[in-house]
Design an enzyme around this catalytic site. Structure first.
Site, PDB file in Angstrom:
ATOM      1  N   HIS A 203       0.546  -1.305  -0.092  1.00 46.36           N
ATOM      2  CA  HIS A 203      -0.648   0.261   0.245  1.00 46.36           C
ATOM      3  C   HIS A 203       0.467   1.001  -0.300  1.00 46.36           C
ATOM      4  O   HIS A 203       0.490   2.435  -0.157  1.00 46.36           O
ATOM      5  CB  HIS A 203      -0.814  -0.521   1.326  1.00 46.36           C
ATOM      6  CG  HIS A 203      -0.680   0.418   2.596  1.00 46.36           C
ATOM      7  ND1 HIS A 203       0.802  -0.215   2.932  1.00 46.36           N
ATOM      8  CD2 HIS A 203       0.268   1.339   3.006  1.00 46.36           C
ATOM      9  CE1 HIS A 203       0.773  -0.068   3.916  1.00 46.36           C
ATOM     10  NE2 HIS A 203       0.141   1.658   4.141  1.00 46.36           N
ATOM     11  N   ARG A 204       2.190   1.634   0.274  1.00 47.03           N
ATOM     12  CA  ARG A 204       3.071   2.382   0.354  1.00 47.03           C
ATOM     13  C   ARG A 204       2.940   3.390  -1.079  1.00 47.03           C
ATOM     14  O   ARG A 204       3.510   2.443  -1.882  1.00 47.03           O
ATOM     15  CB  ARG A 204       4.469   1.459   0.307  1.00 47.03           C
ATOM     16  CG  ARG A 204       4.470   1.693   2.461  1.00 47.03           C
ATOM     17  CD  ARG A 204       5.011   2.439   2.878  1.00 47.03           C
ATOM     18  NE  ARG A 204       5.154   2.762   4.483  1.00 47.03           N
ATOM     19  CZ  ARG A 204       5.324   3.345   5.739  1.00 47.03           C
ATOM     20  NH1 ARG A 204       5.108   4.757   4.987  1.00 47.03           N
ATOM     21  NH2 ARG A 204       4.924   2.521   6.297  1.00 47.03           N
TER      22      ARG A 204
END
Length: 354
Positions: A203-204
């Site tokens: 998700h970064r």
């Protein structure tokens, strides 16, 4: 002692669940919980309050979407209003999100002491919004609750002793949560009999906002799923949108975002974790699973030093090679790197005596 606690994102719900329990059982403390709304999807927010028995927030700000500046600015305005109404003795913030920075700035401008849980972490990558948030929050905080000796050393190296800030290595509240909720783990739908799988999270922004990195990581997970072991990926809503935008193919076991108790179940039964999440790196360690981190730096340097975690970057070949090399590794916590599950009590006790 009246505390205003500001939370807004999944990792903060988990951390706050245990600290709020410790606060609730301390006669000298009272707490007002503010939820900014940074995570607004039902599976990313409401489910955590239900599963973890966190007291319902006293304030729901409903702020999400927009750029980092827009989100932080709107939060700052609303949190300032709450602080003025509640007149707390302390504002308690967690981690490194936009919600954290907004609360710290609002409290600082109103001369309300700030206590920062998870202070002192550094990835040394100023391109990461989280790095900016955590550094600025530390700078305006009066009490810095460090999760590790490394974090405490970072603050000392940056001159916080000269500033007169209180720095305490209390351990990591995430380990308190993991130990407490391990016995309450719940299997995600359809996975009750799944075993010997690789758990992946992604998700970064440094990965999802870079089409090349995102494509390479997805290719590595697809390859691992077919050639090494089944890959289970709880798909973050934002990541799903970027995958669709770039026309990428997910050829693995994809499931919807899960609650914390389901995540604990997945961690307990996985053979290895692949992630770009700071929190999941630690959670893998708490459940004695080897971890491959698809980033170029990590805040949790001690995990790399002890061999429990490896940095693989975003190259497909490197990620696959690291998965093969670390699958089956034995992970031990002989040195109790994160305090052994005593952090929340130490935090509540200190706050009660401020």
């Amino acid at each position: 002692m009246k505390i205003v606690t500001v939370i807004g994102a999944r990792p903060q719900f988990i951390k706050a669940s245990m600290v709020s329990k410790a606060i609730l059982h301390h006669d000298a403390l009272s707490e007002v919980i503010v939820h900014t709304g940074q995570h607004f999807d039902a599976n990313m927010s409401a489910i955590f309050f239900e599963q973890l028995c966190i007291p319902r927030p006293d304030y729901q700000l409903g702020i999400h979407g927009g750029t980092h500046g827009q989100m932080t600015g709107r939060m700052l305005i609303e949190i300032e209003t709450v602080i003025q109404q509640e007149k707390p003795d302390c504002v308690l913030v967690y981690g490194d999100t936009n919600s954290t920075l907004a609360a710290a700035l609002a409290a600082s401008k109103l001369n309300v002491p700030i206590a920062h849980v998870e202070a002192g972490l550094r990835s040394f990558n100023m391109c990461m919004p989280e790095e900016v948030n955590r550094i600025l929050t530390d700078q305006v905080s009066e009490v810095l609750f460090c999760p590790t000796q490394t974090a405490l050393s970072n603050l000392k190296n940056e001159g916080f002793e000269r500033r007169g800030a209180t720095m305490l290595n209390v351990g990591d509240v995430m380990q308190d949560s993991a130990m407490f909720f391990a016995q309450h783990a719940i299997a995600p739908a359809g996975l009750a009999h799944q075993k010997d799988f690789i758990l992946a999270t992604l998700h970064r922004a440094e990965n999802t906002d870079d089409p090349g990195r995102l494509s390479s990581i997805i290719d590595a997970l697809n390859e691992a799923h077919h050639d090494i072991a089944p890959v289970v990926l709880p798909l973050h809503p934002r990541t799903a949108g970027m995958i669709e935008l770039h026309g990428l193919k997910l050829d693995m076991h994809v499931i919807n975002p899960v609650g914390y108790l389901q995540m604990v179940w997945l961690l307990q039964r996985s053979s290895l974790v692949v992630t770009d999440s700071g929190g999941v790196q630690k959670e893998a360690f708490f459940f004695a699973k080897p971890c491959v981190t698809v980033r170029d730096q990590t805040e949790w340097e001690e995990l790399v030093t002890c061999g429990a975690n490896v940095l693989a970057g975003a190259e497909r070949e490197t990620i696959v090679r690291m998965i093969r090399a670390n699958l089956g590794n034995v992970v031990r916590d002989d040195a109790q790197l994160y305090g052994g599950g005593q952090a929340c009590g130490k935090i509540a006790e200190y706050l009660a005596n401020m």
